[in-house]
Design an enzyme around this catalytic site. Structure first.
Site, PDB file in Angstrom:
ATOM      1  N   GLN A 124       0.831  -1.197   0.000  1.00 18.60           N
ATOM      2  CA  GLN A 124       0.000   0.000   0.000  1.00 18.60           C
ATOM      3  C   GLN A 124       0.875   1.259   0.000  1.00 18.60           C
ATOM      4  O   GLN A 124       0.598   2.229  -0.710  1.00 18.60           O
ATOM      5  CB  GLN A 124      -0.934  -0.004   1.217  1.00 18.60           C
ATOM      6  CG  GLN A 124      -1.911   1.162   1.256  1.00 18.60           C
ATOM      7  CD  GLN A 124      -2.941   1.122   0.137  1.00 18.60           C
ATOM      8  OE1 GLN A 124      -3.248   0.059  -0.405  1.00 18.60           O
ATOM      9  NE2 GLN A 124      -3.474   2.273  -0.216  1.00 18.60           N
ATOM     10  N   SER A 159      -6.059   1.191   4.328  1.00 14.09           N
ATOM     11  CA  SER A 159      -6.725   0.742   3.096  1.00 14.09           C
ATOM     12  C   SER A 159      -7.463  -0.559   3.345  1.00 14.09           C
ATOM     13  O   SER A 159      -6.930  -1.482   3.964  1.00 14.09           O
ATOM     14  CB  SER A 159      -5.701   0.520   1.980  1.00 14.09           C
ATOM     15  OG  SER A 159      -6.313  -0.179   0.901  1.00 14.09           O
ATOM     16  N   ASP A 168     -10.758  -4.369  -6.489  1.00  8.96           N
ATOM     17  CA  ASP A 168     -11.027  -3.461  -7.597  1.00  8.96           C
ATOM     18  C   ASP A 168     -11.362  -4.335  -8.799  1.00  8.96           C
ATOM     19  O   ASP A 168     -10.545  -5.173  -9.207  1.00  8.96           O
ATOM     20  CB  ASP A 168      -9.803  -2.592  -7.912  1.00  8.96           C
ATOM     21  CG  ASP A 168      -9.467  -1.657  -6.765  1.00  8.96           C
ATOM     22  OD1 ASP A 168     -10.371  -1.351  -5.963  1.00  8.96           O
ATOM     23  OD2 ASP A 168      -8.295  -1.238  -6.682  1.00  8.96           O
ATOM     24  N   GLU A 208     -15.144   5.766  -6.595  1.00  8.36           N
ATOM     25  CA  GLU A 208     -14.416   4.677  -7.255  1.00  8.36           C
ATOM     26  C   GLU A 208     -15.426   3.603  -7.633  1.00  8.36           C
ATOM     27  O   GLU A 208     -15.758   2.750  -6.806  1.00  8.36           O
ATOM     28  CB  GLU A 208     -13.341   4.089  -6.323  1.00  8.36           C
ATOM     29  CG  GLU A 208     -12.183   5.030  -6.072  1.00  8.36           C
ATOM     30  CD  GLU A 208     -11.014   4.351  -5.364  1.00  8.36           C
ATOM     31  OE1 GLU A 208     -11.140   3.163  -4.981  1.00  8.36           O
ATOM     32  OE2 GLU A 208      -9.984   5.009  -5.199  1.00  8.36           O
TER      33      GLU A 208
HETATM   34 ZN   LIG Z   1      -9.669  -0.356  -4.323  1.00 10.00          ZN
END
Ligand SMILES: [Zn+2]
Length: 238
Positions: A124, A159, A168, A208
Site C-alpha cells: 500500500q 486501506s 477493484d 471509485e
Molecule cells: Zn480499491
C-alpha cells in the site's frame, strides 16, 4: 515638542542598556522557549487529530470491520488469503461469494477481472508513493501531490485492501457498463460499492466505481437499499 528620529533612536538605545545586557538575552530565551512550546503543542494536537485510531478487531464482526482514514489496522495484521483467477489474493472467507459475483457478471455479458485484491501494508505504501511521484511529475508541488494522491490512495494501514475484503473490479474490454451492473447486483453477493458518488465527504475517498467491499449479504442489502456508506451504516447500527 517631538523628538527628532535621531534623538528617539538614542533614547531607545539608552533604555536597552539601562536594564543591563542580560535581561534582553533572558527575554529572548523565554520568547524562544515559549515559541518552541507552542509549536510542540500544535504538533501534538495535529498528531492527535490526524493519527487514526487502531481498529479493535475483536470488537467487530470480521465482515464489518471499518478501515478508513480514521481507523487503521494494527501493525502485524494478517489474514488467511486465497488466490483468485488472475493471481490476486483475497480473504479466504469471501472467495466463494466473489467467484459467484464474477461468474454472474460474465453471464450478464461482461468480462470482469480483479485488478487489485489483498495488499500488504508495504505494498500500500509503495502504491501511494508511486501515485505521489506521478503527480509530482505532472508539476504538482510535493504537498499538493501528496494531498491529491491521498484522495485516491489510502495511507498504509488505512486501506481496505489490507483487510483482504476489498477488490477493484474492471472489465477487460473497458466496458464501463460493468460498474452499473456491479452497483445493483453486487449487494446480493455481500459486496457494496464502497466509495459512491456524492459521499466522499464521508468516505474521504473519491468516487471509485470499481472498488467493492465485502460486508455480508445482510448489511449489503441495507446499505444498498438506503444509499448508505459503511460509515453511515455502522453509525446507525447498535
Ligand atoms: Zn480499491
Amino acid at each position: 515638542m517631538n523628538a527628532s528620529p535621531h534623538t528617539a533612536r538614542r533614547s531607545q538605545h539608552a533604555s536597552t542598556q539601562r536594564g543591563g545586557r542580560t535581561v534582553p538575552a533572558i527575554a529572548r530565551l523565554l520568547v524562544m522557549a515559549a515559541a518552541i512550546l507552542c509549536l510542540a503543542t500544535l504538533w501534538l494536537l495535529h498528531r492527535a487529530i490526524t493519527t487514526p485510531e487502531t481498529v479493535d478487531l475483536a470488537a467487530t464482526e470480521w465482515n464489518l470491520v471499518l478501515v478508513n482514514k480514521d481507523h487503521a489496522l494494527p501493525f502485524g495484521f494478517s489474514v488467511d488469503t486465497v488466490e483468485m483467477p488472475g493471481g490476486e489474493h483475497v480473504d479466504a472467507r469471501i472467495a466463494d461469494s466473489l467467484s459467484a459475483l464474477l461468474e454472474d457478471a460474465e453471464t450478464a455479458g461482461f468480462h470482469p477481472f480483479i485488478r487489485s485484491g489483498f495488499r500488504t501494508r508495504e505494498q500500500q505504501g509503495e502504491i501511494l508513493d508511486q501515485r505521489i511521484e506521478e503527480y509530482e511529475a505532472e508539476g504538482y508541488p510535493s504537498s499538493a501531490a501528496r494531498k491529491e494522491a491521498l484522495s485516491w490512495v489510502a495511507e498504509p494501514g488505512t486501506s481496505e485492501h489490507e483487510l483482504g475484503l476489498a477488490v477493484d473490479i474492471n472489465d477487460a474490454y473497458g466496458d464501463d457498463g460493468l460498474y452499473d451492473w456491479l452497483r445493483d447486483n453486487a449487494p446480493a453477493y455481500g459486496f457494496i460499492q464502497r466509495y459512491p458518488p456524492d459521499k466522499s465527504d464521508i468516505t474521504h475517498i473519491s468516487h471509485e466505481p470499481w472498488h467493492y467491499r465485502y460486508v455480508g449479504t445482510k448489511a449489503a442489502a441495507i446499505i444498498y437499499r438506503n444509499n448508505l456508506t459503511l460509515e453511515e451504516y455502522l453509525a446507525q447500527t447498535p
